[in-house]
Design a protein around this motif. Structure first.
Motif, PDB file in Angstrom:
ATOM      1  N   ARG A  17       0.783  -1.075  -0.052  1.00 35.56           N
ATOM      2  CA  ARG A  17      -0.024  -0.079  -0.026  1.00 35.56           C
ATOM      3  C   ARG A  17       0.924   1.133  -0.066  1.00 35.56           C
ATOM      4  N   GLY A  18       1.915   1.120   0.275  1.00 34.09           N
ATOM      5  CA  GLY A  18       3.095   2.219   0.396  1.00 34.09           C
ATOM      6  C   GLY A  18       3.062   2.973  -0.948  1.00 34.09           C
ATOM      7  N   ILE A  19       3.670   1.721  -1.841  1.00 36.50           N
ATOM      8  CA  ILE A  19       3.521   2.143  -3.257  1.00 36.50           C
ATOM      9  C   ILE A  19       2.337   2.791  -3.910  1.00 36.50           C
ATOM     10  N   MET A  20       1.322   2.169  -3.406  1.00 37.67           N
ATOM     11  CA  MET A  20       0.045   2.578  -4.380  1.00 37.67           C
ATOM     12  C   MET A  20      -0.219   3.991  -3.536  1.00 37.67           C
ATOM     13  N   ALA A  21       0.190   4.449  -2.575  1.00 38.83           N
ATOM     14  CA  ALA A  21       0.102   5.564  -2.112  1.00 38.83           C
ATOM     15  C   ALA A  21       0.757   6.743  -2.905  1.00 38.83           C
ATOM     16  N   LEU A  22       2.177   6.211  -3.113  1.00 32.86           N
ATOM     17  CA  LEU A  22       3.006   7.110  -3.909  1.00 32.86           C
ATOM     18  C   LEU A  22       2.408   7.264  -5.304  1.00 32.86           C
ATOM     19  N   LEU A  23       1.847   6.480  -5.884  1.00 35.45           N
ATOM     20  CA  LEU A  23       1.220   6.375  -7.213  1.00 35.45           C
ATOM     21  C   LEU A  23       0.041   7.142  -7.134  1.00 35.45           C
ATOM     22  N   ASP A  24      -0.476   7.827  -6.156  1.00 42.63           N
ATOM     23  CA  ASP A  24      -1.812   8.613  -6.237  1.00 42.63           C
ATOM     24  C   ASP A  24      -1.760   9.845  -7.338  1.00 42.63           C
ATOM     25  N   GLY A  25      -2.699   9.729  -8.158  1.00 42.87           N
ATOM     26  CA  GLY A  25      -2.583  10.787  -9.117  1.00 42.87           C
ATOM     27  C   GLY A  25      -1.839  10.496 -10.401  1.00 42.87           C
ATOM     28  N   VAL A  26      -1.351   9.396 -10.409  1.00 44.09           N
ATOM     29  CA  VAL A  26      -0.500   8.905 -11.696  1.00 44.09           C
ATOM     30  C   VAL A  26      -1.677   8.315 -12.813  1.00 44.09           C
ATOM     31  N   PRO A  27      -1.897   8.782 -13.828  1.00 44.82           N
ATOM     32  CA  PRO A  27      -2.790   8.507 -14.993  1.00 44.82           C
ATOM     33  C   PRO A  27      -3.123   7.215 -15.058  1.00 44.82           C
ATOM     34  N   GLU A  28      -4.261   6.632 -15.243  1.00 41.98           N
ATOM     35  CA  GLU A  28      -4.643   5.263 -15.319  1.00 41.98           C
ATOM     36  C   GLU A  28      -3.983   4.530 -16.505  1.00 41.98           C
ATOM     37  N   HIS A  29      -3.831   5.240 -17.683  1.00 41.72           N
ATOM     38  CA  HIS A  29      -3.130   4.392 -18.594  1.00 41.72           C
ATOM     39  C   HIS A  29      -1.664   3.872 -18.097  1.00 41.72           C
ATOM     40  N   LEU A  30      -1.086   4.420 -17.201  1.00 43.06           N
ATOM     41  CA  LEU A  30       0.205   4.045 -16.714  1.00 43.06           C
ATOM     42  C   LEU A  30       0.038   3.042 -15.591  1.00 43.06           C
ATOM     43  N   ALA A  70       8.342   5.385 -13.141  1.00 38.21           N
ATOM     44  CA  ALA A  70       9.369   6.421 -12.593  1.00 38.21           C
ATOM     45  C   ALA A  70       9.657   7.506 -13.535  1.00 38.21           C
ATOM     46  N   LEU A  71       9.887   7.106 -15.074  1.00 38.07           N
ATOM     47  CA  LEU A  71      10.348   8.133 -15.759  1.00 38.07           C
ATOM     48  C   LEU A  71       9.512   8.716 -16.793  1.00 38.07           C
ATOM     49  N   HIS A  72       8.182   8.047 -17.111  1.00 39.05           N
ATOM     50  CA  HIS A  72       7.264   8.611 -17.903  1.00 39.05           C
ATOM     51  C   HIS A  72       7.038  10.040 -17.296  1.00 39.05           C
ATOM     52  N   PRO A  73       6.969  10.958 -18.435  1.00 42.11           N
ATOM     53  CA  PRO A  73       6.576  12.496 -18.136  1.00 42.11           C
ATOM     54  C   PRO A  73       5.220  12.750 -17.280  1.00 42.11           C
ATOM     55  N   GLU A  74       4.349  11.792 -17.479  1.00 41.31           N
ATOM     56  CA  GLU A  74       3.107  11.738 -16.883  1.00 41.31           C
ATOM     57  C   GLU A  74       3.120  10.873 -15.552  1.00 41.31           C
ATOM     58  N   GLY A  75       4.063  10.363 -15.153  1.00 37.65           N
ATOM     59  CA  GLY A  75       4.277   9.339 -14.056  1.00 37.65           C
ATOM     60  C   GLY A  75       4.975  10.081 -12.810  1.00 37.65           C
ATOM     61  N   LEU A  76       5.669   9.368 -11.934  1.00 38.24           N
ATOM     62  CA  LEU A  76       6.435  10.020 -11.056  1.00 38.24           C
ATOM     63  C   LEU A  76       7.335  11.137 -11.398  1.00 38.24           C
ATOM     64  N   ALA A  77       8.066  10.922 -12.580  1.00 37.25           N
ATOM     65  CA  ALA A  77       8.987  11.971 -13.286  1.00 37.25           C
ATOM     66  C   ALA A  77       8.347  13.335 -12.918  1.00 37.25           C
ATOM     67  N   SER A  78       7.048  13.492 -13.014  1.00 40.32           N
ATOM     68  CA  SER A  78       6.468  14.853 -12.977  1.00 40.32           C
ATOM     69  C   SER A  78       6.461  15.589 -11.791  1.00 40.32           C
TER      70      SER A  78
END
Length: 273
Positions: free
Chosen positions: A128-141, A152-160
């Motif tokens: 759940r810690g990982i899923m919390a970090l990904l909160d707000g990442v677009p569904e397609h990722l 990590a590196l997609h401009p719409e992922g954590l990279a932003s």
């Protein structure tokens, strides 16, 4: 664009394959012979096809050459032997103890983020810690197959949200480059080529300049990410299984993100509660 070293031309027969691994490890025939309790003459005969190595000799040479388990099966097949190591899917009933152990490990690490990836960084389990970090990442990722490097590196992922984007991107690409150099695994090369071509997220140059120096020294390169208006800092630790006997298990890696400062640890505990 960053590129990994080109893949070597495929070799045929166990001899050329072994020679390719020896050259990749930068060992002479004499050095390999001494390590494997053999002779340079015998190693030469094996590599040129003048001598057919036994199954035991192939595995001994592969061990000293640090050949990945998947490729050890390939060496055996090239020499006319049956593969030694099974490749069992994680959903197989025989893997139930492994699945349960991984689930307990990931759950026990909460509220800190942890995940398990395969050799191409596809996520096979996460807490759940990982899923919390990904909160707000677009569904397609977030659709299967979930890939840690893509996230990590997609401009719409954590990279932003990475506040030291360029440092962390360079670290991740270098990590993959080392793995590609050690093992000829095309799915990983495909992931590398994809993520290395991603454009930087908008404002990436400003991100790195806005990270304030911490009042303490980091013991490892941190991943600094913004989450809900809070700056979080993590260091990454990666673990693998000792003496695996299955290709799937040999290629699994457990990555845990350890809070690099008290504020991050406190925020994650608050978020979990």
């Amino acid at each position: 664009m960053t590129t990994a070293a080109p893949a070597p031309a495929p070799a045929t027969g166990v001899g050329p394959l072994l020679r390719g691994w020896r050259e990749r490890r930068r060992l002479s025939q004499l050095e390999l012979a001494l390590r494997a309790d053999s002779s340079a003459r015998h190693i030469s005969f094996v590599e040129t096809g003048r001598s057919r190595p036994s199954e035991e000799m192939i595995l001994k040479l592969a061990d000293h050459l640090d050949v990945p388990m998947r490729d050890r099966n390939g060496l055996l097949l090239a020499a006319g032997y049956a593969p030694r190591y099974a490749e069992t899917t994680l959903d197989d009933p025989s893997m139930s103890a492994l699945r349960e152990g991984i689930a307990r490990l990931l759950e026990g690490y909460e509220p800190y983020p942890a995940l398990v990836v395969d050799a191409a960084y596809n996520v096979v389990a996460a807490n759940r810690g990982i899923m919390a970090l990904l909160d707000g990442v677009p569904e397609h990722l977030l659709t299967a197959p979930l890939n840690a490097m893509r996230l990590a590196l997609h401009p719409e992922g954590l990279a932003s949200r990475l506040l030291n984007y360029r440092e962390w991107r360079a670290h991740l690409l270098h990590q993959m480059e080392r793995q590609i150099a050690l093992a000829r695994y095309e799915p990983l090369r495909a992931v590398y080529d994809e993520v290395a071509a991603y454009p930087a997220p908008e404002g990436a140059d400003a991100f790195d300049r806005t990270v304030e120096p911490e009042p303490y020294a980091h013991f490892a390169l941190p991943m600094v990410v913004e989450h809900g208006g809070q700056v979080l800092s993590f260091v990454s630790s990666i673990a693998t299984f000792n003496t695996p006997m299955d290709v799937t298990v040999a290629e699994l890696a457990i990555e845990t993100l350890l809070p690099a400062d008290p504020a991050t640890a406190k925020y994650l505990r608050t978020l979990a509660s």
